[in-house]
Structure formats: C-alpha cells, structure tokens
Scaffold this motif. Structure first.
Motif, mmCIF file in Angstrom:
data_model
loop_
_atom_site.group_PDB
_atom_site.id
_atom_site.type_symbol
_atom_site.label_atom_id
_atom_site.label_comp_id
_atom_site.label_asym_id
_atom_site.label_seq_id
_atom_site.Cartn_x
_atom_site.Cartn_y
_atom_site.Cartn_z
ATOM 1 N N SER A 154 0.824 -1.204 0.000
ATOM 2 C CA SER A 154 0.000 0.000 0.000
ATOM 3 C C SER A 154 0.858 1.255 0.000
ATOM 4 O O SER A 154 0.484 2.282 -0.571
ATOM 5 C CB SER A 154 -0.948 -0.001 1.199
ATOM 6 O OG SER A 154 -0.229 -0.042 2.417
ATOM 7 N N ARG A 156 1.845 1.915 -3.541
ATOM 8 C CA ARG A 156 0.699 2.441 -4.289
ATOM 9 C C ARG A 156 0.454 3.918 -3.968
ATOM 10 O O ARG A 156 0.208 4.724 -4.857
ATOM 11 C CB ARG A 156 -0.546 1.609 -3.951
ATOM 12 C CG ARG A 156 -1.816 2.050 -4.654
ATOM 13 C CD ARG A 156 -2.879 0.983 -4.475
ATOM 14 N NE ARG A 156 -4.157 1.449 -5.002
ATOM 15 C CZ ARG A 156 -5.167 1.838 -4.269
ATOM 16 N NH1 ARG A 156 -5.061 1.836 -2.949
ATOM 17 N NH2 ARG A 156 -6.297 2.231 -4.813
ATOM 18 N N ARG A 157 0.566 4.269 -2.693
ATOM 19 C CA ARG A 157 0.334 5.653 -2.300
ATOM 20 C C ARG A 157 1.386 6.581 -2.872
ATOM 21 O O ARG A 157 1.083 7.696 -3.307
ATOM 22 C CB ARG A 157 0.312 5.754 -0.775
ATOM 23 C CG ARG A 157 -0.922 5.135 -0.132
ATOM 24 C CD ARG A 157 -0.768 5.051 1.362
ATOM 25 N NE ARG A 157 -0.634 6.365 1.969
ATOM 26 C CZ ARG A 157 -0.278 6.556 3.235
ATOM 27 N NH1 ARG A 157 -0.025 5.510 4.015
ATOM 28 N NH2 ARG A 157 -0.192 7.775 3.714
ATOM 29 N N LYS A 158 2.641 6.135 -2.900
ATOM 30 C CA LYS A 158 3.700 6.977 -3.450
ATOM 31 C C LYS A 158 3.537 7.142 -4.957
ATOM 32 O O LYS A 158 3.767 8.224 -5.504
ATOM 33 C CB LYS A 158 5.074 6.389 -3.108
ATOM 34 C CG LYS A 158 5.467 6.613 -1.653
ATOM 35 C CD LYS A 158 6.898 6.240 -1.412
ATOM 36 C CE LYS A 158 7.301 6.557 0.043
ATOM 37 N NZ LYS A 158 7.329 7.999 0.298
ATOM 38 N N GLN A 167 0.687 7.035 -6.597
ATOM 39 C CA GLN A 167 -0.461 7.915 -6.810
ATOM 40 C C GLN A 167 -0.131 9.352 -6.424
ATOM 41 O O GLN A 167 -0.610 10.295 -7.051
ATOM 42 C CB GLN A 167 -1.668 7.404 -6.027
ATOM 43 C CG GLN A 167 -2.238 6.125 -6.617
ATOM 44 C CD GLN A 167 -3.443 5.615 -5.853
ATOM 45 O OE1 GLN A 167 -3.559 5.836 -4.652
ATOM 46 N NE2 GLN A 167 -4.329 4.930 -6.538
ATOM 47 N N GLY A 168 0.719 9.518 -5.398
ATOM 48 C CA GLY A 168 1.145 10.866 -5.043
ATOM 49 C C GLY A 168 1.909 11.516 -6.177
ATOM 50 O O GLY A 168 1.735 12.698 -6.478
ATOM 51 N N TYR A 198 -8.653 7.399 -7.417
ATOM 52 C CA TYR A 198 -7.790 7.124 -6.271
ATOM 53 C C TYR A 198 -8.129 5.796 -5.600
ATOM 54 O O TYR A 198 -7.260 5.121 -5.058
ATOM 55 C CB TYR A 198 -7.907 8.248 -5.243
ATOM 56 C CG TYR A 198 -6.911 8.112 -4.115
ATOM 57 C CD1 TYR A 198 -5.551 8.279 -4.358
ATOM 58 C CD2 TYR A 198 -7.329 7.796 -2.819
ATOM 59 C CE1 TYR A 198 -4.632 8.147 -3.343
ATOM 60 C CE2 TYR A 198 -6.404 7.658 -1.795
ATOM 61 C CZ TYR A 198 -5.061 7.837 -2.074
ATOM 62 O OH TYR A 198 -4.143 7.697 -1.060
ATOM 63 N N ILE A 256 -4.320 14.439 -0.148
ATOM 64 C CA ILE A 256 -3.573 13.199 -0.331
ATOM 65 C C ILE A 256 -2.106 13.403 0.010
ATOM 66 O O ILE A 256 -1.474 12.567 0.635
ATOM 67 C CB ILE A 256 -3.726 12.683 -1.781
ATOM 68 C CG1 ILE A 256 -5.183 12.421 -2.108
ATOM 69 C CG2 ILE A 256 -2.908 11.404 -1.976
ATOM 70 C CD1 ILE A 256 -5.864 11.440 -1.188
ATOM 71 N N LEU A 291 0.835 11.415 2.640
ATOM 72 C CA LEU A 291 1.958 10.658 2.109
ATOM 73 C C LEU A 291 3.141 10.745 3.046
ATOM 74 O O LEU A 291 3.506 11.822 3.494
ATOM 75 C CB LEU A 291 2.379 11.207 0.739
ATOM 76 C CG LEU A 291 1.435 10.923 -0.420
ATOM 77 C CD1 LEU A 291 1.931 11.639 -1.655
ATOM 78 C CD2 LEU A 291 1.314 9.446 -0.682
#
Length: 421
Positions: free
Chosen positions: A251, A254-256, A258-259, A361, A416, A420
C-alpha cells in the motif's frame, strides 16, 4: 557453555528440544540434489508414501557436531509450526542410515529468485510487484508468529509454476522470542541488516524488511518510481526509517505512485487552465473572431506520451462522451446567465470532478489512470452547452468554472499529499 563453530562463536544453553524421532533405517530412494558450499547442510530428494519430498541433512563433516545437530533440530522446531502457502512446508524429522538426522520438507519444483533474475532481468513491472506482494504476505505471517527469517535473499526464495508462486525456504538462521538457544550475529552480507551482522538482533522484524528492500532494489529495473522509493526506504541503515510491518509495503508503494501522479495532475491542470483562460480572455475582448471549438483545441494541443510527461498518456478515465444536462433548460444565445443557473453549474462541476478523482484514487493505479485533459474537456463541453453555444457567454463563464475545477483538484491533491509519508 561457549562453543566455537565454523567461523562463528555460539553461546549455547542446555537444549530445550525434546523431539521424538522415527526409527533409524536405510532409504534407497535418496538422491543428492544440492550441497551448500559455505554452509553445513545438503539437500536430498526422497519418496515418502508415494510423494517426492526434500530432506535437509548435515554434510558428513558435521555429523558428529552437537552444535549443528541442535541447529538442525531448532530449524525443524521453527518450521513445523508454520503453515502458509508462501512458505515451504516442514513435514517431519527423522534419522537415516548414512545420512543422519534430516528435516522432511515440501519439495518445491521451481527455481530460486536468484536464478530467475539472472535469466529475466530486468523484470516486468507487474512481475516485480507480484513477487514483492507474496514475499510481504509470507513475512507478515512469520512476524505475526514472532519469527524472524534472518537470511532473506534471492537464493532463499523459490519461484514455482513458471515463476508465478513464491516459496520462502531455509530457516537455518531463523529465530524468535520463544527460543533461547544460539543467539548470535549472522546472515548474508549485502542482504542482511547492519545491526543483524554486528549485534545479532533477532527480535525486530525490520531486519527482514531491510533484506526485502535489498531484494526489491535488485528487481527494480522496470519498476515504478514509488516502488524504487519504498525499496530504498526499506533498506535504510537506520531501522527507525524502515517500515515497521511488511504488510504496509504494497500500500505504501501504491500511495507513493499515486502521489506522484497527483503531482503530474496538478501541473497538467495548471497548464491546461492557463491555456483556457487566455482563450477565454481573447474571446471576451473580441481578439478572436470565433471561439475555438473544444475538439479543435484537443487536436492541436501537443501531448507528451511519456510517463514523465505533463499529461499522462495512459488509459483515459471512463468519462461519458457528453456530460448530462442539469434539470433546467439550456441558455439561448444571450449573455445573460442567472445566478441560480451559474450556481448549479458550479455545483455540478464540483461534484463531477470530485467523483472522478475519488474513482481514480480508490482504483488500482496500474489499471485505471487519470486523464485530467479529458475531464476538463468534458467540463468545458458541458459549460458550452449550458451557454447555448454562445461564444461570448462561454468566454465569460469559463474562467469561473475553470477556477472551480482547479480548486477541487488542488484541494484533493493537498489532502492526499498530507497523508503521504
């Protein structure tokens, strides 16, 4: 009692193991399939009840070593408590004539990750992520049982079924809080955490996180920027900088990713809205004889097709070809737009943009990419329809709607970004 082994010193307590052994016998199905060069074990294949299995035994020169016999029994004691589809199953413990004590294990039909990478480097992005996910799943299971692998490396990771399934092997250096014997520094250089090689730390899962980070770096040839950043974070020399749990790593990647996409989105939005504002001002001042159609603008606007481009050129969001009208009649060719109608247009824009951002997202970023250009064109098409196709009215209303869309996107990006690490 202090005992000197091959290249290391062991601080040995009285053994707490009491494992019942099967009777000693001769096995005619044995076949040697691997022998460690620097270690103390060798691997045989054998047949038990019609099933081919693996037997991990001591090399002949270690058969009289009480220390290494106890190490083998400790490995069995740890392995036989683990039941996970990404961990090689431990089946039993027996003594065989001419071989000595041996751990019965599942025989994995596959290749090590080390050999797989040698033949398939660089890995495809999805393949690296799939392998990472499975390793994280296995480590999360181990750590939840207070077990640390302590020798995680490509040579101790098997890939079965043409590389589709991960199996962790070799728990010879594994340890946990429930075990009191053989507390010593050890591991494989390059893949083992610095504190593990110096102090023998065995109770912190982050030593395995470090090893995973080094493995991820080796698999990162085609990986995303987020994957590479998380790999570097996992292999930080300071344990406090590493993720505390293996389960959080997928996860976090994925967050990085999407960031980073949100940063691209923010820049793309600023560029597109600047172009739109210039056109709107020129139209309102009569500097152009006719408003440039949206379709023509889309055709004439250059788009970077690289991943690092301002506007991502991946699959567009599933936005409707035409945005549905609000429940009121369209404007006619007039510069008059009521405040109520304008408020409705602003509300619609906010809802539409926020919905598309939320949809993107919450999805898998590798399968569902955000196309800010397409979204803005849908918004502008809707505004043009509500203005009845009148260029002057459209030029006057468009900057207001553009500011609304920009505000929603920037607020979303800021929310968001704050989350992060």
């Amino acid at each position: 009692m202090t005992c000197i082994g091959k290249g290391f010193i062991l601080f040995m307590e009285t053994s707490g193991f009491d494992i019942p052994l099967s009777r000693q016998y001769t096995d005619t199905s044995l076949r040697l399939i691997y022998e460690s060069v620097s270690g103390y074990c060798r691997i045989y294949s054998a047949v038990r009840n019609g099933r081919r299995i693996a037997l991990k035994a001591l090399k002949p020169e270690y058969l009289d070593s009480a220390i290494h016999i106890e190490l083998l029994r400790k490995e069995y004691e740890i392995g036989h408590t683990l039941y996970h589809h990404n961990i090689t199953a431990t089946l039993g413990y027996e003594i065989i004539d001419g071989v000595g004590p041996a751990i019965m294990m599942e025989l994995v039909d596959g290749v090590t990750l080390d050999d797989y990478l040698a033949a398939n480097t660089p890995l495809a992005r999805d393949k690296a992520m799939d392998i990472t996910n499975q390793i994280c799943d296995a480590l999360d299971y181990l750590h939840s049982h207070q077990i640390i692998h302590r020798d995680l490396k490509p040579g101790n990771i098997m890939l079965a079924n043409s590389g589709k399934f991960v199996k962790l092997i070799d728990f010879g250096l594994s340890d946990g809080t429930a075990y009191t014997d053989f507390k010593y520094a050890g591991g494989t250089r390059h893949y083992s955490a610095p504190e593990q090689l110096t102090s023998g730390t065995d109770s912190d899962p982050r030593v395995d996180i470090y090893s995973l980070g080094m493995i991820m770096q080796r698999m990162s040839g085609n990986a995303s920027k987020g994957y590479c950043k998380v790999a570097a974070q996992c292999s930080a020399e300071d344990p406090e900088l590493r993720p505390a749990e293996a389960s959080s790593i997928p996860s976090l990647i994925r967050r990085k990713d999407q960031g980073r996409r949100l940063r691209i989105l923010s820049l793309a939005t600023a560029v597109l809205l600047s172009v739109g504002a210039v056109i709107a001002i020129m139209g309102s001042r009569g500097m152009v004889s006719q408003m440039t159609p949206i379709e023509t603008l889309a055709q004439n606007t250059p788009r970077d097709t690289t991943e690092a481009g301002i506007i991502p050129a991946t699959a567009a969001i599933s936005a409707p070809a035409t945005v549905p009208d609000l429940p009121h009649k369209r404007a006619t060719h007039s510069n008059q737009i009521s405040d109520q109608r304008l408020d409705s247009m602003i509300t619609y824009t906010r809802i539409y943009v926020q919905t598309e951002l939320d949809k993107w997202y919450s999805s898998d970023s590798s399968e569902y990419s955000f196309d800010s250009y397409r979204l803005l064109q849908n918004v502008y098409r809707y505004v043009e329809e509500q203005c009845g196709g009148d260029p002057a009215t459209f030029a006057r209303i468009k900057p207001i709607i553009s500011e609304t869309a920009t505000s929603v996107m920037h607020n979303f990006y800021s929310d968001i970004e704050c989350g992060l690490p």
